[in-house]
Structures are given as C-alpha cells and as structure tokens.
Design a protein around this motif. Structure first.
Motif, mmCIF file in Angstrom:
data_model
loop_
_atom_site.group_PDB
_atom_site.id
_atom_site.type_symbol
_atom_site.label_atom_id
_atom_site.label_comp_id
_atom_site.label_asym_id
_atom_site.label_seq_id
_atom_site.Cartn_x
_atom_site.Cartn_y
_atom_site.Cartn_z
ATOM 1 N N GLY A 7 -14.751 45.560 55.271
ATOM 2 C CA GLY A 7 -15.619 45.904 56.393
ATOM 3 C C GLY A 7 -16.902 46.523 55.871
ATOM 4 O O GLY A 7 -16.924 47.703 55.510
ATOM 5 N N ALA A 8 -17.967 45.694 55.801
ATOM 6 C CA ALA A 8 -19.245 46.193 55.271
ATOM 7 C C ALA A 8 -20.183 46.560 56.417
ATOM 8 O O ALA A 8 -21.305 46.078 56.523
ATOM 9 N N GLY A 9 -19.678 47.433 57.297
ATOM 10 C CA GLY A 9 -20.506 47.945 58.392
ATOM 11 C C GLY A 9 -21.086 49.285 57.970
ATOM 12 O O GLY A 9 -21.320 49.533 56.783
ATOM 13 N N SER A 10 -21.288 50.172 58.947
ATOM 14 C CA SER A 10 -21.938 51.453 58.673
ATOM 15 C C SER A 10 -21.177 52.245 57.605
ATOM 16 O O SER A 10 -21.727 52.578 56.546
ATOM 17 N N ILE A 46 -29.314 52.629 50.753
ATOM 18 C CA ILE A 46 -29.097 53.776 51.647
ATOM 19 C C ILE A 46 -30.493 54.287 51.961
ATOM 20 O O ILE A 46 -31.231 54.703 51.054
ATOM 21 N N GLU A 47 -30.864 54.219 53.249
ATOM 22 C CA GLU A 47 -32.232 54.580 53.650
ATOM 23 C C GLU A 47 -32.636 55.945 53.112
ATOM 24 O O GLU A 47 -31.857 56.901 53.183
ATOM 25 N N LYS A 48 -33.837 56.038 52.618
ATOM 26 C CA LYS A 48 -34.454 57.265 52.085
ATOM 27 C C LYS A 48 -33.699 57.832 50.883
ATOM 28 O O LYS A 48 -33.902 58.966 50.489
ATOM 29 N N GLU A 49 -32.726 57.091 50.317
ATOM 30 C CA GLU A 49 -31.992 57.622 49.160
ATOM 31 C C GLU A 49 -32.070 56.707 47.958
ATOM 32 O O GLU A 49 -32.787 56.978 47.015
ATOM 33 N N ARG A 141 -25.517 51.443 60.226
ATOM 34 C CA ARG A 141 -26.059 50.260 59.558
ATOM 35 C C ARG A 141 -27.301 49.797 60.292
ATOM 36 O O ARG A 141 -27.320 49.756 61.523
ATOM 37 N N SER A 142 -28.357 49.449 59.512
ATOM 38 C CA SER A 142 -29.570 48.996 60.202
ATOM 39 C C SER A 142 -29.934 47.569 59.774
ATOM 40 O O SER A 142 -31.002 47.099 60.067
ATOM 41 N N GLY A 143 -29.047 46.906 59.079
ATOM 42 C CA GLY A 143 -29.280 45.525 58.654
ATOM 43 C C GLY A 143 -28.075 45.097 57.843
ATOM 44 O O GLY A 143 -27.155 45.894 57.640
ATOM 45 N N ALA A 144 -28.085 43.855 57.344
ATOM 46 C CA ALA A 144 -26.914 43.352 56.616
ATOM 47 C C ALA A 144 -26.627 44.167 55.357
ATOM 48 O O ALA A 144 -25.478 44.297 54.939
ATOM 49 N N SER A 145 -27.705 44.728 54.762
ATOM 50 C CA SER A 145 -27.499 45.434 53.488
ATOM 51 C C SER A 145 -28.035 46.864 53.521
ATOM 52 O O SER A 145 -28.137 47.515 52.495
ATOM 53 N N LYS A 146 -28.409 47.324 54.735
ATOM 54 C CA LYS A 146 -29.051 48.653 54.823
ATOM 55 C C LYS A 146 -28.247 49.601 55.697
ATOM 56 O O LYS A 146 -27.779 49.231 56.765
ATOM 57 N N VAL A 147 -28.146 50.834 55.223
ATOM 58 C CA VAL A 147 -27.395 51.829 55.992
ATOM 59 C C VAL A 147 -28.114 53.173 55.902
ATOM 60 O O VAL A 147 -28.764 53.474 54.894
ATOM 61 N N ALA A 148 -28.029 53.956 56.974
ATOM 62 C CA ALA A 148 -28.582 55.317 56.941
ATOM 63 C C ALA A 148 -27.417 56.301 56.949
ATOM 64 O O ALA A 148 -26.441 56.096 57.685
ATOM 65 N N HIS A 149 -27.527 57.332 56.110
ATOM 66 C CA HIS A 149 -26.507 58.395 56.101
ATOM 67 C C HIS A 149 -26.965 59.408 57.143
ATOM 68 O O HIS A 149 -27.748 60.305 56.847
ATOM 69 N N THR A 150 -26.480 59.258 58.384
ATOM 70 C CA THR A 150 -27.049 60.003 59.508
ATOM 71 C C THR A 150 -26.499 61.414 59.669
ATOM 72 O O THR A 150 -27.032 62.191 60.461
ATOM 73 N N GLY A 151 -25.432 61.732 58.979
ATOM 74 C CA GLY A 151 -24.913 63.093 59.090
ATOM 75 C C GLY A 151 -23.937 63.376 57.962
ATOM 76 O O GLY A 151 -23.164 62.496 57.579
ATOM 77 N N ASN A 266 -27.876 61.863 67.400
ATOM 78 C CA ASN A 266 -27.182 60.589 67.120
ATOM 79 C C ASN A 266 -26.748 59.899 68.403
ATOM 80 O O ASN A 266 -26.412 60.550 69.387
ATOM 81 N N GLN A 267 -26.699 58.575 68.311
ATOM 82 C CA GLN A 267 -26.063 57.808 69.380
ATOM 83 C C GLN A 267 -24.604 57.663 68.961
ATOM 84 O O GLN A 267 -24.322 57.303 67.813
ATOM 85 N N SER A 268 -23.677 57.913 69.872
ATOM 86 C CA SER A 268 -22.261 57.760 69.505
ATOM 87 C C SER A 268 -21.986 56.290 69.197
ATOM 88 O O SER A 268 -22.734 55.398 69.604
#
Ligand SMILES: NC(=O)C1=CN([C@@H]2O[C@H](COP(=O)(O)OP(=O)(O)OC[C@H]3O[C@@H](n4cnc5c(N)ncnc54)[C@H](OP(=O)(O)O)[C@@H]3O)[C@@H](O)[C@H]2O)C=CC1
Ligand SMILES: CC(C)(CO)C(=O)C(=O)O
Length: 316
Positions: A7-10, A46-49, A141-151, A266-268
């Motif tokens: 599972g390559a989601g968020s 990982i966004e901004k990382e 996840r914000s794209g197929a290969s991009k994710v943000a660490h939101t918390g 955050n959005q749940s």
C-alpha cells in the motif's frame, strides 16, 4: 532487515521513504502498475524534506500477477511486512496474497484505524506473527510519488496476543528500533486493546463529523453545537467499550479534544476520502461500534444517523 510495504498511499510512502535508510531492502507494493512505474522513475519525495531515489526500493504492483507468486518469499524471505492499505482493501484475495508472500519468520505489522483488520488477519496468520501499530503520525499523499509528513506523533506497537514467547518480544523490540532509527517515536505496549479502542473512539467522533460538516479537525471545537455532537458520539462509544469491559484512559475526552487541537489544520482521512470520491473507513469505525452495540442490545442513535449520512455521501 528485509521489509515489504503493501500500500503506497500516504502512510506507506512515508514509512517506505523513512525506513529506506535503515533497512537492508525495501519492497514497495503498489496497487496499480501505473503508480509502480512512476515510483521506479521518481523515487519517493517527502515534501519539504527529502527525495529518496528509486534505487533504494524494489517496486512491484499488486495488479501485476507475477508479483503475486509465493516464489519470491523463498528468494527473499521477509522480516517484516507492513500493511498500509485502508480497511476497505483487506479482502480475501489480499489476505491470500499476504499468506503466500510471507514465511514463518515474517512479522506482519498492520497500521489500520478502526477495528476488523486484526480479526481478518488472524484468520490467515498466527497471532505470534501479527504486530498491531496504532499511530498518531500524520501523512498525506499529494501524488503518485509525493507525500507530506503532516503531523509528528507516536506509534504504539504491540502483539495481538497478550502473553508472548521471548522471541516475539524480541521481534517487537527490533521493529521498534528500526522505526526509531528512521526517526519515528515509538512506544511498546502490552495492552494494544486499550490503544486500538482509544483510537477507535477518537476516530468515531472526529472522522464522521469533519467529513459531514466538511471542516478541518480543529474547527470541531469552534462551536458548542459541534462539541455537543462530539460528546454524544463519544458517550455512545464509551457505552459500548464499558459493556465490553475495555479498559480506557480516564481522560480520553480531553485526549480527543487535544487531537483536534494538535491536528487543527488537517483534514481527517474520512473527509479526504469523501472529497476524492473514495469509499471511507466508516464500516470499520462507527459501523463496527453499531454492530457491537446490536449484539449487546444497546442503542446508539447518534452513531446510527451519522453512519447513514456518511454512507449517503459516499454514494453521491
Ligand atoms: N494517513 C495517515 O496519516 C494515517 C493513516 N492511518 C491508517 O492507515 C491506513 C492507510 O491509510 P492511508 O495511507 O492514509 O491511506 P491511503 O488511501 O493514502 O493509502 C492506501 C494505499 O493502499 C493502496 N492499496 C489498496 N489496495 C491495495 C492492494 N491490494 N495492494 C497494494 N496496495 C493497495 C492504495 O492504492 P490506490 O491509491 O491505487 O487505490 C493506496 O495507495 C488506514 O487504515 C488509515 O486509517 C492511521 C494513522 C494515520
Ligand atoms: C483525525 C484523526 C487524527 C483521528 O481520527 C485521524 O486519525 C484520521 O484522520 O483518520
């Protein structure tokens, strides 16, 4: 350590990227061949990382029948298989694929919110091979290969069964060590039922209300009317927990409010699922509370209405 992440989601992308620096090999199993191709080209950002290059992973897709062969298990025995799909994706086909992919030495670590997954997994693997993870890390996840660490949060880890042979306790520590080296905060737990149920009650309040009202988690605290709805859902969930003799922290209501504050912007996940026209995890959260209540001959009127509204919104 050989790790597979299904599972390559968020959550899957975040854990794959972070664990790539500490594991011997990481196999990422996407659902579609299309996402696998993108990951093979771009790696994971990982966004901004950081951007972790594709060379750090083996990427296969579940759609690809070749990767469903159990032969790979013999070639590259897995130490850990992390299951980071939604509850709704855990069906008989996936369970049988997991059974073929693992060996007796593999520990499956499941990250799902809600309840239901543990029972399903115990139908195909031994309790000594199943680690439960309850995490308050936030990933989007914000794209197929991009994710943000939101918390940033903590991951509680524990075996499904309470009494454990020494070897299993060691496995739990090894996995916790890997997560810590990868930068995650971990807490080992001997009573995962309490952790699972605390998160279940919290999710049963925040997720459907934010999804229906289409608001960020923190906005639930902004009106007395939404706070009253929160309290109704909370109290109904607690009635079920009490009837089932589940031990829960005395300050769970305060903890729930703290989650709203800490994840205020955050959005749940349920709101995100509705906005992206995906099915939600309502069945494993409020749906499961309703089914338990029915068996216990308890009424949960607010949960029932909220559950029905989310089901209607899922089909819109
Ligand atoms: N995101 C978070 O911050 C947190 C999530 N959780 C829990 O973790 C679980 C995963 O959540 P999240 O990562 O947000 O969910 P996502 O929907 O972002 O990711 C799930 C992934 O599983 C993939 N998938 C579905 N079926 C299969 C399959 N048969 N084989 C391989 N991959 C498959 C999906 O593919 P596709 O996109 O192609 O359909 C998707 O990429 C949920 O139960 C959630 O409640 C818990 C705490 C925090
Ligand atoms: C909102 C929160 C933090 C708690 O329910 C969550 O886990 C989710 O979005 O699924």
């Amino acid at each position: 350590m050989h790790i597979a992440i299904v599972g390559a989601g968020s959550l899957g992308l975040l854990f794959a990227a972070k664990l790539s620096s500490v594991a011997t090999s990481i196999e990422v199993i996407t659902r579609t061949g299309m996402q696998a191709e993108v990951l093979r080209r771009e790696g994971i950002s990982i966004e901004k990382e950081e951007v972790v290059p594709a060379s750090k992973f083996t990427i296969v897709s579940y759609e690809d029948k070749e990767s469903k062969s159990g032969e790979e298990a013999v070639e590259s025995p897995l130490d850990f298989l992390l299951l980071t799909v939604k509850q709704t994706a855990i069906d008989d086909e996936l369970l049988s694929w997991i059974r073929n992919r693992i060996s007796k030495k593999t520990t499956v670590v499941c990250f799902q919110n809600g309840v239901g997954h543990e029972e399903k997994l115990l139908g195909c693997i031994h309790a000594d091979q199943l680690l439960l993870a309850v995490t308050t890390e936030g990933a989007k996840r914000s794209g197929a290969s991009k994710v943000a660490h939101t918390g940033r949060g903590t991951t509680d880890l524990g075996f499904s069964r309470d009494v454990l042979p020494k070897e299993q306790l060691n496995t739990q520590k090894i996995f916790a060590g890997l997560l810590e080296k990868a930068g995650f905060a971990v807490s080992l737990s001997k009573n995962m039922n309490t952790k699972v149920w605390s998160k279940l009650i919290i999710s049963s309040v925040i997720n459907p209300l934010t999804a229906i009202l289409q608001i960020q988690n923190g906005q639930l605290l902004h009106s007395s009317a939404s706070q009253e709805l929160m309290l109704d859902l909370y109290q109904e969930g607690m009635t079920v927990a009490k009837a089932k003799h589940i031990e829960l922290p005395d300050d769970l209501w305060e903890k729930l409010q703290l989650v709203c504050e800490k994840t205020a912007e955050n959005q749940s996940s349920m709101l995100q699922d509705l906005l992206h026209h995906r099915s939600t995890e309502i069945e494993s959260i409020n749906g499961s509370l309703l089914r338990m209540a029915e068996q216990l001959k308890l009424e949960l009127p607010v949960n029932r209405s909220i559950y029905r509204i989310v089901r209607v919104l899922e089909n819109k």
